[in-house]
Design an enzyme around this catalytic site. Structure first.
Site, PDB file in Angstrom:
ATOM      1  N   ASP A 109       0.849  -1.190   0.000  1.00  0.00           N
ATOM      2  CA  ASP A 109       0.000   0.000   0.000  1.00  0.00           C
ATOM      3  C   ASP A 109       0.890   1.247   0.000  1.00  0.00           C
ATOM      4  OD1 ASP A 109      -3.207   0.542   1.086  1.00  0.00           O
ATOM      5  OD2 ASP A 109      -1.778   2.201   1.117  1.00  0.00           O
ATOM      6  N   ASN A 128     -12.857  -3.072   2.820  1.00  0.00           N
ATOM      7  CA  ASN A 128     -13.773  -1.940   2.954  1.00  0.00           C
ATOM      8  C   ASN A 128     -14.762  -1.989   1.786  1.00  0.00           C
ATOM      9  OD1 ASN A 128     -12.429  -0.900   5.238  1.00  0.00           O
ATOM     10  ND2 ASN A 128     -10.920   0.139   3.938  1.00  0.00           N
ATOM     11  N   HIS A 140     -10.472  -5.113  -3.155  1.00  0.00           N
ATOM     12  CA  HIS A 140      -9.130  -5.367  -2.629  1.00  0.00           C
ATOM     13  C   HIS A 140      -9.198  -5.779  -1.171  1.00  0.00           C
ATOM     14  CE1 HIS A 140     -10.069  -1.069  -2.270  1.00  0.00           C
ATOM     15  NE2 HIS A 140      -9.359  -1.064  -1.146  1.00  0.00           N
ATOM     16  N   HIS A 187      -7.016  -5.724   2.278  1.00  0.00           N
ATOM     17  CA  HIS A 187      -5.851  -5.178   2.983  1.00  0.00           C
ATOM     18  C   HIS A 187      -5.306  -6.287   3.886  1.00  0.00           C
ATOM     19  CE1 HIS A 187      -6.769  -0.742   2.407  1.00  0.00           C
ATOM     20  NE2 HIS A 187      -7.976  -1.234   2.197  1.00  0.00           N
TER      21      HIS A 187
HETATM   22  P1  DGP Z   1      -9.559   1.568   0.470  1.00  0.00           P
HETATM   23  O1  DGP Z   1      -9.570   2.817   1.301  1.00  0.00           O
HETATM   24  O2  DGP Z   1     -10.024   0.341   1.254  1.00  0.00           O
HETATM   25  O3  DGP Z   1     -10.273   1.732  -0.841  1.00  0.00           O
HETATM   26  O4  DGP Z   1      -8.030   1.295   0.148  1.00  0.00           O
HETATM   27  C1  DGP Z   1      -7.370   1.849  -0.924  1.00  0.00           C
HETATM   28  C2  DGP Z   1      -5.905   1.798  -0.596  1.00  0.00           C
HETATM   29  O5  DGP Z   1      -5.192   1.977  -1.813  1.00  0.00           O
HETATM   30  C3  DGP Z   1      -5.424   2.888   0.359  1.00  0.00           C
HETATM   31  O6  DGP Z   1      -4.926   2.287   1.536  1.00  0.00           O
HETATM   32  C4  DGP Z   1      -4.309   3.589  -0.404  1.00  0.00           C
HETATM   33  C5  DGP Z   1      -3.994   2.644  -1.524  1.00  0.00           C
HETATM   34  N1  DGP Z   1      -3.582   3.280  -2.763  1.00  0.00           N
HETATM   35  C6  DGP Z   1      -4.214   4.286  -3.417  1.00  0.00           C
HETATM   36  N2  DGP Z   1      -3.558   4.594  -4.543  1.00  0.00           N
HETATM   37  C7  DGP Z   1      -2.508   3.726  -4.618  1.00  0.00           C
HETATM   38  C8  DGP Z   1      -1.460   3.561  -5.571  1.00  0.00           C
HETATM   39  O7  DGP Z   1      -1.361   4.236  -6.603  1.00  0.00           O
HETATM   40  N3  DGP Z   1      -0.547   2.592  -5.295  1.00  0.00           N
HETATM   41  C9  DGP Z   1      -0.634   1.801  -4.177  1.00  0.00           C
HETATM   42  N4  DGP Z   1       0.311   0.884  -4.004  1.00  0.00           N
HETATM   43  N5  DGP Z   1      -1.605   1.937  -3.266  1.00  0.00           N
HETATM   44  C10 DGP Z   1      -2.529   2.906  -3.490  1.00  0.00           C
END
Ligand code: DGP
Length: 113
Positions: free
Chosen positions: A31, A86, A99, A101
């Site tokens: 993340d 989520n 996704h 986590h």
């Molecule tokens: P959620 O809030 O459950 O939709 O989680 C989305 C997650 O995605 C958040 O923890 C941040 C992560 N995230 C957003 N943009 C990117 C990205 O471009 N690269 C990566 N590796 N993670 C990202």
């Protein structure tokens, strides 16, 4: 047409990621805004907006994701971790591609915020 998201662009290789696992069904990467020492996202290659959109035909895919999330957590050296999905904006979902986590490496409080 399938909605484009940051994660669909990661799957296409248009956005780089720190990948930790991939197979024919799913990809896992770190993340970008880690909430713990280990914070990995596991996504299906199949586009699905959220768990709300899962159908009975996705049973095998969802089971695979859970099993792989456990494998990844253990590969990261974790004995204790949290698996979070989520679902919906008010539950904290910001990227509308399903996704999981995988969060660990520190003590995790309950209940979550
Ligand atoms: P959620 O809030 O459950 O939709 O989680 C989305 C997650 O995605 C958040 O923890 C941040 C992560 N995230 C957003 N943009 C990117 C990205 O471009 N690269 C990566 N590796 N993670 C990202």
């Amino acid at each position: 047409m399938t909605e484009e998201t940051i994660f669909s662009r990661i799957l296409k290789g248009e956005i780089p990621c720190d990948e930790v696992y991939n197979d024919s069904v799913c990809v896992a990467f770190r993340d970008i805004q880690p909430q713990a020492p280990v914070h990995i996202l596991l996504i299906p290659r199949k586009p699905m907006r959220s768990l709300q959109d899962a159908e009975p035909e996705d049973k095998e895919l969802l089971g695979h994701l859970l099993l792989i999330s456990s494998k990844i957590a253990q590969q990261q050296g974790l004995d204790n971790w949290r698996t979070v999905i989520n679902t919906g904006a008010e539950a904290g979902q910001t990227v509308f591609h399903l996704h999981l986590h995988i969060i660990g490496g520190r003590e995790l409080k309950w209940p979550p915020g």
